[in-house]
Design an enzyme around this catalytic site. Sequence first.
Site, mmCIF file in Angstrom:
data_model
loop_
_atom_site.group_PDB
_atom_site.id
_atom_site.type_symbol
_atom_site.label_atom_id
_atom_site.label_comp_id
_atom_site.label_asym_id
_atom_site.label_seq_id
_atom_site.Cartn_x
_atom_site.Cartn_y
_atom_site.Cartn_z
ATOM 1 N N SER A 134 -27.651 32.266 18.010
ATOM 2 C CA SER A 134 -26.593 31.861 18.931
ATOM 3 C C SER A 134 -26.628 32.641 20.234
ATOM 4 O O SER A 134 -27.100 33.785 20.302
ATOM 5 C CB SER A 134 -25.218 32.048 18.270
ATOM 6 O OG SER A 134 -25.046 31.171 17.183
ATOM 7 N N GLN A 135 -26.105 32.012 21.265
ATOM 8 C CA GLN A 135 -25.921 32.640 22.574
ATOM 9 C C GLN A 135 -25.137 33.948 22.399
ATOM 10 O O GLN A 135 -24.185 34.006 21.632
ATOM 11 C CB GLN A 135 -25.131 31.656 23.443
ATOM 12 C CG GLN A 135 -24.721 32.138 24.804
ATOM 13 C CD GLN A 135 -23.800 31.121 25.471
ATOM 14 O OE1 GLN A 135 -23.382 30.135 24.843
ATOM 15 N NE2 GLN A 135 -23.479 31.339 26.721
#
Length: 213
Positions: free
Chosen positions: A62-63
């Site tokens: 994930s970011q």
Amino acid sequence: MVDPVRLRERMVREQIQARGVTDSRVLEAMSTLPRHLFVEEALANKAYSDSPLPIGEGQTISQPYIVALMSELLEVEPGMKVLEIGTGSGYQAAVLGRMGVEVYTVERIKKLFHAARKRFMDMRMFSVKLKLDDGTMGWPDEAPYDRIIVTAGGPEVPEPLVDQLAEPGRMLIPVGESRRNQTLVLIEKRDGEVIRKDMGSVAFVDLVGSHGW
């Protein structure tokens, strides 16, 4: 590769703090955890960029901002027991581990499970326990959990996870009727009630299993 220490400091300052994350334990964990070790070597130079990255098997890491936001929203305290659904690269579990909690993380893809387990062993992160299984069923043998975090999006909140959440307890899960387009939902269990709050739009890979897609 540019100095990862400077890249981490810049990531925390420009991507996380600038968007309003203030929990000092989240900031400290993400300032010190070597994110580039959680991606393939060919992508190491992009590990601190403001975006998710592929980790194989159709999955992503994930970011950084989303990891930080979810870690803050969980409101964990040292010593808590946390269930994570969707180990992936292991980065989110490692962040929580650095924050002083005991993490139980479930992954359904064998290749990712073994890769994450090796990372945790190499980094001597013994506060993270792993299981290869259908994450939508949770990890009932170790329940209940003070906190639950789901890092994949499904069409509904899996009932087994609600059942395994302690009271009081908090769970974060992306939920949406269309794939890769969900709402981040906060579930709180307190005073005999289950309370649901929408925390904004997110985009996660599919939650696959008996109570997912």
